[in-house]
Motif scaffolding. Structure first.
Motif, PDB file in Angstrom:
ATOM      1  N   UNK A 179      -9.055   7.079  14.550  1.00  0.00           N
ATOM      2  CA  UNK A 179      -8.086   7.267  13.465  1.00  0.00           C
ATOM      3  C   UNK A 179      -8.642   6.707  12.162  1.00  0.00           C
ATOM      4  N   UNK A 180      -9.178   5.496  12.208  1.00  0.00           N
ATOM      5  CA  UNK A 180      -9.713   4.864  10.988  1.00  0.00           C
ATOM      6  C   UNK A 180     -10.849   5.693  10.376  1.00  0.00           C
ATOM      7  N   UNK A 181     -11.659   6.329  11.226  1.00  0.00           N
ATOM      8  CA  UNK A 181     -12.811   7.097  10.737  1.00  0.00           C
ATOM      9  C   UNK A 181     -12.462   8.515  10.319  1.00  0.00           C
ATOM     10  N   UNK A 182     -11.466   9.132  10.986  1.00  0.00           N
ATOM     11  CA  UNK A 182     -11.294  10.579  10.851  1.00  0.00           C
ATOM     12  C   UNK A 182      -9.993  11.050  10.217  1.00  0.00           C
ATOM     13  N   UNK A 183      -8.957  10.253  10.264  1.00  0.00           N
ATOM     14  CA  UNK A 183      -7.653  10.736   9.785  1.00  0.00           C
ATOM     15  C   UNK A 183      -7.627  10.814   8.257  1.00  0.00           C
ATOM     16  N   UNK A 184      -7.219  11.958   7.718  1.00  0.00           N
ATOM     17  CA  UNK A 184      -7.173  12.122   6.257  1.00  0.00           C
ATOM     18  C   UNK A 184      -5.914  11.494   5.651  1.00  0.00           C
ATOM     19  N   UNK A 185      -5.916  10.156   5.646  1.00  0.00           N
ATOM     20  CA  UNK A 185      -4.810   9.385   5.073  1.00  0.00           C
ATOM     21  C   UNK A 185      -5.399   8.523   3.969  1.00  0.00           C
ATOM     22  N   UNK A 186      -4.673   8.424   2.877  1.00  0.00           N
ATOM     23  CA  UNK A 186      -5.173   7.703   1.713  1.00  0.00           C
ATOM     24  C   UNK A 186      -4.191   6.600   1.355  1.00  0.00           C
ATOM     25  N   UNK A 231       1.533  -4.401 -10.689  1.00  0.00           N
ATOM     26  CA  UNK A 231       1.799  -2.956 -10.557  1.00  0.00           C
ATOM     27  C   UNK A 231       0.584  -2.077 -10.824  1.00  0.00           C
ATOM     28  N   UNK A 232      -0.609  -2.676 -11.094  1.00  0.00           N
ATOM     29  CA  UNK A 232      -1.820  -1.860 -11.150  1.00  0.00           C
ATOM     30  C   UNK A 232      -2.201  -1.513  -9.725  1.00  0.00           C
ATOM     31  N   UNK A 233      -3.142  -0.596  -9.569  1.00  0.00           N
ATOM     32  CA  UNK A 233      -3.507  -0.167  -8.221  1.00  0.00           C
ATOM     33  C   UNK A 233      -4.959   0.314  -8.169  1.00  0.00           C
ATOM     34  N   UNK A 234      -5.490   0.332  -6.934  1.00  0.00           N
ATOM     35  CA  UNK A 234      -6.807   0.908  -6.634  1.00  0.00           C
ATOM     36  C   UNK A 234      -6.687   1.650  -5.314  1.00  0.00           C
ATOM     37  N   UNK A 235      -7.547   2.637  -5.125  1.00  0.00           N
ATOM     38  CA  UNK A 235      -7.573   3.345  -3.846  1.00  0.00           C
ATOM     39  C   UNK A 235      -8.229   2.461  -2.797  1.00  0.00           C
ATOM     40  N   UNK A 236      -7.610   2.370  -1.643  1.00  0.00           N
ATOM     41  CA  UNK A 236      -8.072   1.508  -0.561  1.00  0.00           C
ATOM     42  C   UNK A 236      -9.331   2.078   0.079  1.00  0.00           C
ATOM     43  N   UNK A 237     -10.245   1.183   0.411  1.00  0.00           N
ATOM     44  CA  UNK A 237     -11.458   1.541   1.147  1.00  0.00           C
ATOM     45  C   UNK A 237     -11.257   1.077   2.579  1.00  0.00           C
ATOM     46  N   UNK A 238     -11.344   1.996   3.550  1.00  0.00           N
ATOM     47  CA  UNK A 238     -11.168   1.638   4.963  1.00  0.00           C
ATOM     48  C   UNK A 238     -12.380   0.856   5.457  1.00  0.00           C
ATOM     49  N   UNK A 284       0.866  -1.174   0.000  1.00  0.00           N
ATOM     50  CA  UNK A 284       0.000   0.000   0.000  1.00  0.00           C
ATOM     51  C   UNK A 284       0.903   1.224   0.000  1.00  0.00           C
ATOM     52  N   UNK A 285       0.577   2.171  -0.844  1.00  0.00           N
ATOM     53  CA  UNK A 285       1.300   3.446  -0.861  1.00  0.00           C
ATOM     54  C   UNK A 285       0.416   4.481  -0.182  1.00  0.00           C
ATOM     55  N   UNK A 286       0.880   4.962   0.985  1.00  0.00           N
ATOM     56  CA  UNK A 286       0.106   5.910   1.787  1.00  0.00           C
ATOM     57  C   UNK A 286       0.492   7.344   1.439  1.00  0.00           C
ATOM     58  N   UNK A 287      -0.528   8.192   1.382  1.00  0.00           N
ATOM     59  CA  UNK A 287      -0.308   9.621   1.215  1.00  0.00           C
ATOM     60  C   UNK A 287      -1.280  10.346   2.142  1.00  0.00           C
ATOM     61  N   UNK A 288      -1.001  11.599   2.383  1.00  0.00           N
ATOM     62  CA  UNK A 288      -1.848  12.384   3.284  1.00  0.00           C
ATOM     63  C   UNK A 288      -1.609  13.859   3.049  1.00  0.00           C
ATOM     64  N   UNK A 289      -2.586  14.646   3.444  1.00  0.00           N
ATOM     65  CA  UNK A 289      -2.370  16.076   3.592  1.00  0.00           C
ATOM     66  C   UNK A 289      -1.742  16.197   4.974  1.00  0.00           C
ATOM     67  N   UNK A 290      -0.412  16.185   5.029  1.00  0.00           N
ATOM     68  CA  UNK A 290       0.293  15.984   6.293  1.00  0.00           C
ATOM     69  C   UNK A 290      -0.041  17.021   7.355  1.00  0.00           C
ATOM     70  N   UNK A 291      -0.114  18.277   7.007  1.00  0.00           N
ATOM     71  CA  UNK A 291      -0.426  19.300   8.011  1.00  0.00           C
ATOM     72  C   UNK A 291      -1.815  19.059   8.610  1.00  0.00           C
TER      73      UNK A 291
END
Length: 142
Positions: free
Chosen positions: A119-126, A134-141, A51-58
């Motif tokens: 965290x699972x419900x509220x944190x803005x992490x993708x 090497x294909x990918x999909x966005x993860x659903x929590x 999984x490749x994680x990204x976030x609006x870090x601030x």
């Protein structure tokens, strides 16, 4: 405000060192740890390899701080630490590390569940699930 993000997987060395640092805090009677690990899920006949994680870090750091402070208000905690991976984390590797300490054991069990669920419900992490081809999909929590 603390930066909760660690580049790549959270290592066992980092986790062990975090525990070690708390041995001098003699008012602590209990610790509890949650480790989130990347699963090798099957999605439409493809296996997740990372999984490749990204976030609006601030924004995410503010939300983690808010959640952590709410836990201190709700529970009698001595310490609370939260770390989340950013970047690519392979199957079997740790992507979330939550560590709480308190004078008594019951509190640490309740606090860990509270923190994980918020965290699972509220944190803005993708998370982008990457497959063996090497294909990918966005993860659903869930």
């Amino acid at each position: 405000m603390k930066n909760v993000f660690r580049q790549g997987p959270i290592t066992s060395e980092f986790i062990g060192n975090s525990i070690y640092k708390h041995q001098s805090k003699t008012s602590i009677g209990a610790h509890n740890i949650f480790l989130g690990q990347v699963r090798a899920d099957q999605i439409e006949d493809k296996q997740v390899m990372a999984i490749e994680y990204s976030a609006y870090e601030e924004m995410a750091n503010k939300k983690f701080h808010e959640i952590r402070e709410a836990a201190f208000e709700k529970f009698e905690l001595t310490c609370s630490h939260i770390y989340h991976s950013i970047g690519k984390v392979g199957v079997g590797e740790i992507c979330l590390f939550i560590f709480v300490s308190a004078p008594h054991r019951k509190v640490v069990f309740e606090a860990i569940e509270y923190l994980v669920e918020r965290i699972k419900k509220e944190a803005p992490i993708f998370g982008k699930e990457i497959f063996e081809d090497e294909t990918h999909v966005w993860k659903v929590n869930n």
